[in-house]
Design a protein around this motif. Structure first.
Motif, PDB file in Angstrom:
ATOM      1  N   SER A  96       0.838  -1.183   0.000  1.00  0.00           N
ATOM      2  CA  SER A  96       0.000   0.000   0.000  1.00  0.00           C
ATOM      3  C   SER A  96       0.881   1.244   0.000  1.00  0.00           C
ATOM      4  CB  SER A  96      -0.904   0.011   1.243  1.00  0.00           C
ATOM      5  OG  SER A  96      -1.510   1.275   1.431  1.00  0.00           O
TER       6      SER A  96
ATOM      7  N   TRP B 280       0.168   3.850   1.499  1.00  0.00           N
ATOM      8  CA  TRP B 280       0.067   4.425   2.843  1.00  0.00           C
ATOM      9  C   TRP B 280       1.118   3.841   3.786  1.00  0.00           C
ATOM     10  CZ3 TRP B 280      -2.307   8.357   1.516  1.00  0.00           C
ATOM     11  CH2 TRP B 280      -3.458   8.345   0.727  1.00  0.00           C
TER      12      TRP B 280
ATOM     13  N   PRO C 166       0.813   9.474   8.316  1.00  0.00           N
ATOM     14  CA  PRO C 166      -0.585   9.794   8.654  1.00  0.00           C
ATOM     15  C   PRO C 166      -0.859  11.296   8.702  1.00  0.00           C
ATOM     16  CG  PRO C 166       0.267   8.071  10.091  1.00  0.00           C
ATOM     17  CD  PRO C 166       1.428   8.573   9.293  1.00  0.00           C
TER      18      PRO C 166
ATOM     19  N   TYR D   1      -8.347   8.103   1.061  1.00  0.00           N
ATOM     20  CA  TYR D   1      -7.683   6.975   1.723  1.00  0.00           C
ATOM     21  C   TYR D   1      -8.185   5.640   1.184  1.00  0.00           C
ATOM     22  CZ  TYR D   1      -6.361   3.697   5.395  1.00  0.00           C
ATOM     23  OH  TYR D   1      -5.856   2.613   6.072  1.00  0.00           O
TER      24      TYR D   1
ATOM     25  N   ARG E  50      -4.756  -0.901   0.499  1.00  0.00           N
ATOM     26  CA  ARG E  50      -4.519  -0.661   1.926  1.00  0.00           C
ATOM     27  C   ARG E  50      -4.138  -1.967   2.614  1.00  0.00           C
ATOM     28  NH1 ARG E  50      -9.280   0.835   0.556  1.00  0.00           N
ATOM     29  NH2 ARG E  50     -10.464  -0.363   2.073  1.00  0.00           N
TER      30      ARG E  50
END
Length: 705
Positions: free
Chosen positions: A164, A166, A171, A566, A571
């Motif tokens: 991912s 992310w 954050p 998001y 993810r």
């Protein structure tokens, strides 16, 4: 000085186009490409934009002209490919049709442009807003924050294997993006100038759609590597055989842009759909609201961000299917303005034909829709006072919807000639997963609870708001053509239902539902204009509320955009566990090490799709990649799954060698794979040779016949 002169059109076309053609055939000069390619795109962007959007002016006219120029390339370029391929001469011919078509469709603009007028307009746009310095200050803060976010994405770019993006994005990035979105929405609610506002919308959109393009240095996904290799093969030998009835429109667009602009194919392939969605989808929403509802810019501008309130994973990478979805969004959003006479009907026909030449399964329903709404919008049916005309228009609309529901399944059935027995339990499970993906799941943290709840309600919310928008539009508008979109939404959903009973040849089991899911997405796209209308109406009503109430709802709007942001990317969290890893630098080293070890000995490789993608990237469609396991349902990939899901064995490797006739086979294990230690121990025990890449990130085991 006027920018547009129809009289010396042919002479100007020769001056602009001839150097580009000569450059393709002989010179290969980057300077010639930069100068004359820019002139080419500016000239024919304005010519085509004037024909399709005669009432527009300046930048908007050119942007739409450029977009429809690419749509025409997808159609005529695909036809040209099927007839002649894309050799050097054929690529030169690809540059001839824009001036040729422009000669027949060009028309004097309703609102002429002049250099003096455009410069004055641009200067006026740069001045401080009439309402004071607050909007300018908000716009400045938005620009600074978004610039910082873009720099951060560039800094986080990596060639490591990722599940991912992310995983490397802080954050704090999402928190800062949320703040920037609030600033942007408040600014848009007070803006009076569209050019600076749209620049900020576009910049924000690039952040939304461009995370994968920024983060994944080598490439994102698997399909992109295959399509890029196909384009490279076309440029090398002129065609990929056998010539398929799909994808070619997308390849023609990328080859055209590369030829005219000199931008690398890798950059075009990385950014085409993300930039297209960030710019043209938002511009189409603005066009719908301004041309149809006459909405004020303070309503139309923030509503343009609406596309990104739902997960938009279809726009984060350039694939033929992603390009078709972009064409579908633009076509559907422009359909109602077309019904109101603000857009040429040929615009919809052109885009839907382009979609057919890129991916017929999704393009066919779009083509039927475009033909239906253009026919009903014609003068013959525009006045529905006559009962017979009203009945005829309704009959055409229902017939078109039925045809759009049947054509995709019939096309797939003609291709596969297979039909599977219905599994209603699987069907119910897939439908529930699409509409209510997180029902029954429990998450311990508030963030994931909110994300799960939002993802669960978003599809029903889209349908509900679209119904509200349709009712509002039906009461306000007399144009019957603009009210038929729900029929085609239902038709696409019916087509998706039928497709669940049709197996797809060459597609692995866990991807068999992909085509049906794409038509469900198309079903929602058909509802998008009414969703836009409903949100715009809400923003109009919100203007009467207090400043605190407006700020609360704008913050809620910003939160939904951030949540969708998001959710739109792979993810690995408590909400969903993405299983696929990206192709890494270690994978590229692995395929070269295998090639060097094998030398002239034919070989077969059992590996995951990230390593196979690396082989396609490095070797194209040559013999070195033909015997890599690729997850298209073939036997090699099934053998690889048997190795890693069970225990690596010499017998399975021998089966792979017997299947391909290769005397040597390699098994590739990535360190991130489940049960890696156990699998590595078993493989090393049975292999004839073992070597590692990057301190064990990739382990390679050789088996000889």
């Amino acid at each position: 000085m006027r920018l547009y002169h129809p009289i010396p059109y042919l002479a100007g076309s020769i001056i602009v186009t001839a150097p580009l053609i000569g450059n393709v055939l002989t010179w290969q000069s980057a300077t010639v490409t930069a100068i004359f390619g820019t002139l080419f795109l500016i000239t024919y962007g304005f010519v085509i934009g004037t024909a399709i959007f005669p009432a527009e002016r300046g930048l908007w006219r050119w942007l739409w002209g450029f977009f429809f120029l690419l749509g025409g390339v997808a159609v005529l370029g695909a036809i040209q490919y099927y007839l002649f391929g894309f050799g050097m001469v054929s690529r030169s011919v690809l540059l001839i049709w824009p001036p040729l078509v422009g000669f027949f469709i060009h028309r004097p603009p309703e609102r002429p442009d002049s250099i003096q007028l455009l410069l004055a307009e641009f200067s006026k746009e740069l001045k401080t807003e009439r309402s004071g310095c607050l909007p300018a200050l908000l716009g400045f803060f938005t620009l600074i924050i978004d610039a910082r976010l873009l720099i951060a994405l560039v800094d986080w770019s990596t060639d490591a294997a990722l599940r991912s993006p992310w995983a490397v994005v802080s954050p704090k990035f999402l928190a800062l993006f949320f703040i920037s979105t609030i600033f942007l929405l408040v600014y848009l609610r007070q803006a009076r100038r569209t050019h600076p506002a749209f620049f900020l919308l576009f910049l924000h959109g690039i952040i939304l759609t461009g995370v994968a393009a920024f983060i994944y240095k080598i490439g994102f996904g698997f399909d992109g590597f295959i399509h890029r290799a196909a384009i490279d093969e076309i440029l090398r030998v002129g065609a990929v055989l056998p010539k398929t009835p799909y994808y070619i429109g997308a390849y023609a667009v990328e080859i055209f842009l590369h030829t005219v602009s000199g931008i690398s194919l890798a950059a075009i392939d990385r950014w085409l759909v993300p930039i297209g969605a960030a710019l043209f989808a938002q511009l189409a929403i603005f066009q719908l609201l301004r041309k149809t509802l006459r909405a004020h810019v303070t309503v139309a501008l923030p509503a343009s961000l609406l596309l990104f309130t739902a997960p938009f994973g279809i726009f984060i990478a350039t694939t033929p299917q992603g390009l078709v979805f972009l064409l579908a969004v633009i076509s559907v959003l422009l359909a109602i303005p077309m019904a109101h006479g603000a857009v040429s009907p040929w615009a919809l026909i052109l885009l839907s034909l382009a979609a057919v030449f890129i991916h017929p399964l999704t393009g066919l329903p779009l083509l039927i829709f475009s033909a239906t709404i253009c026919l009903i919008s014609s003068e013959k049916f525009r006045d529905r006072a006559s009962g017979s005309r009203a009945d005829s228009a309704s009959l055409i609309a229902f017939s078109g919807a039925i045809l759009s529901a049947l054509l995709p399944p019939l096309a797939l059935l003609a291709h596969t000639r297979q039909f599977s027995a219905p599994n209603f339990l699987t069907l119910i499970k897939n439908v529930r997963a699409f509409f209510f993906p997180a029902i029954g799941a429990e998450y311990p943290h508030l963030f994931f609870q909110i994300a799960a709840a939002y993802r669960t309600v978003i599809v029903p919310a889209i349908i509900l708001l679209a119904v509200v928008g349709w009712i509002y539009y039906q009461r306000r508008s007399k144009h019957f053509a603009g009210k038929i979109l729900p029929l085609f939404s239902i038709g696409a959903a019916v087509a998706a239902l039928i497709l669940t009973f049709l197996p797809t040849v060459g597609v692995i089991g866990y991807e068999q539902s992909n085509f049906a899911e794409r038509l469900l997405i198309l079903s929602l796209i058909f509802l998008l204009p009414y969703l836009v209308i409903a949100i715009a109406r809400f923003l109009e009503l919100l203007e009467r509320a207090s400043a605190k109430t407006q700020l609360f709802f704008l913050a809620t709007f910003a939160l939904t955009v951030t949540a969708a942001f998001y959710l739109s990317y792979p993810r690995f969290d408590l909400l969903i566990l993405s299983k696929g890893f990206s192709t890494s630098a270690s994978d590229i080293k692995a395929v070269h090490s295998i090639s060097e070890d094998a030398a002239d000995t034919p070989y077969v490789v059992l590996s995951n799709q990230a390593v196979s993608a690396a082989a396609v990237r490095e070797f194209g469609f040559g013999g070195k990649t033909f015997f890599y396991a690729i997850p298209t349902g073939n036997q090699l990939y099934q053998l690889y799954l048997a190795q890693v899901n069970g225990a690596p064995s010499r017998e399975l490797m021998k089966t792979a060698m017997d299947l391909t006739g290769a005397p040597r086979a390699y098994l590739v294990l990535n360190k991130y794979w489940d049960r890696f230690e156990t699998l590595a121990a078993a493989a090393e025990k049975n292999a004839d040779k073992h070597f590692s890449i990057d301190n064990g990130r990739v382990e390679i085991y050789r088996f000889d016949q």
